[in-house]
Design a protein around this motif. Structure first.
Motif, PDB file in Angstrom:
ATOM      1  N   PRO A  80       1.120  -1.032  -0.059  1.00  0.00           N
ATOM      2  CA  PRO A  80       0.026  -0.238   0.041  1.00  0.00           C
ATOM      3  C   PRO A  80       1.037   1.352  -0.321  1.00  0.00           C
ATOM      4  CG  PRO A  80      -0.098  -1.440   1.990  1.00  0.00           C
ATOM      5  CD  PRO A  80       0.160  -2.083   1.396  1.00  0.00           C
ATOM      6  N   LYS A  83       2.053   2.041  -3.632  1.00  0.00           N
ATOM      7  CA  LYS A  83       0.806   2.435  -4.199  1.00  0.00           C
ATOM      8  C   LYS A  83       0.856   4.116  -4.110  1.00  0.00           C
ATOM      9  CE  LYS A  83      -1.744  -2.537  -4.693  1.00  0.00           C
ATOM     10  NZ  LYS A  83      -2.662  -2.769  -4.590  1.00  0.00           N
ATOM     11  N   SER A  84       1.078   4.282  -2.754  1.00  0.00           N
ATOM     12  CA  SER A  84       0.768   5.928  -2.445  1.00  0.00           C
ATOM     13  C   SER A  84       2.128   6.805  -3.606  1.00  0.00           C
ATOM     14  CB  SER A  84       0.050   5.461  -1.398  1.00  0.00           C
ATOM     15  OG  SER A  84      -0.428   5.536  -0.352  1.00  0.00           O
ATOM     16  N   ASN A 158      -2.577   4.202   2.263  1.00  0.00           N
ATOM     17  CA  ASN A 158      -3.807   3.859   2.437  1.00  0.00           C
ATOM     18  C   ASN A 158      -4.582   4.141   0.532  1.00  0.00           C
ATOM     19  OD1 ASN A 158      -6.910   2.640   2.279  1.00  0.00           O
ATOM     20  ND2 ASN A 158      -7.513   4.644   3.670  1.00  0.00           N
ATOM     21  N   PRO A 159      -4.290   3.540  -0.668  1.00  0.00           N
ATOM     22  CA  PRO A 159      -4.031   3.740  -1.598  1.00  0.00           C
ATOM     23  C   PRO A 159      -5.486   4.524  -2.130  1.00  0.00           C
ATOM     24  CG  PRO A 159      -3.133   1.967  -1.415  1.00  0.00           C
ATOM     25  CD  PRO A 159      -3.314   1.929  -0.340  1.00  0.00           C
TER      26      PRO A 159
END
Length: 165
Positions: A80, A83-84, A158-159
């Motif tokens: 995550p 990803k962010s 928290n993508p």
């Protein structure tokens, strides 16, 4: 701000939908008219101008829904936080890209308006409205990308959810 951008994006998509519907009717009428020896004058110019609204009117709505095409080969294989980071890089690159479009498109739109630029077909359609639609649509995209960047920073790790997975 999110609600305002969403409402404007939906308005642009609705206008783009109407434009593509009108363009479709004009194109069909032109094909039928050409078969009967009476093509619709200005059909090509009308369709060209409405395509700007269709494309640049829909980009912000697609961004809101996270429905733009992207390479997910690596995205779904990382954690995550990564990803962010990827989302942040993408948003920042988009801000730079669309800022350049707004800047140069604005210069061209102003010049086009000043000289009253128009197509050279059988019906002279003014080109400056389409140029301004490009600038406005790109500007709205920048605002959405700024909102996405803020969300990515405040919810790091928290993508964003994606449209397809």
């Amino acid at each position: 701000m999110n609600r305002l951008v969403t409402k404007l994006a939906v308005l642009f998509v609705a206008c783009g939908s109407i434009a593509i519907l009108m363009s479709m009717f004009v194109s069909v009428a032109d094909v039928v008219g050409t078969m009967l020896g009476r093509p619709v004058p200005g059909a090509l110019e009308f369709t060209e101008s409405t395509m700007v609204l269709v494309v640049f009117g829909g980009i912000t709505f697609a961004q809101i829904r996270h429905a733009h095409i992207r390479v997910e080969l690596f995205y779904f294989r990382v954690g995550p936080k990564m990803k962010s980071v990827m989302d942040l890089i993408t948003s920042l690159a988009g801000i730079v890209f669309f800022s350049l479009i707004v800047w140069q498109g604005g210069v061209e739109a102003l010049y086009s308006f000043e000289i009253r630029e128009a197509t050279s077909g059988s019906i002279r359609f003014p080109l400056w409205p389409a140029r301004w639609l490009l600038v406005i649509g790109s500007g709205l995209m920048i605002v959405q990308l700024l909102l996405d960047t803020w969300r990515d920073l405040t919810h790091f790790g928290n993508p964003r959810p994606t449209a397809f997975g």
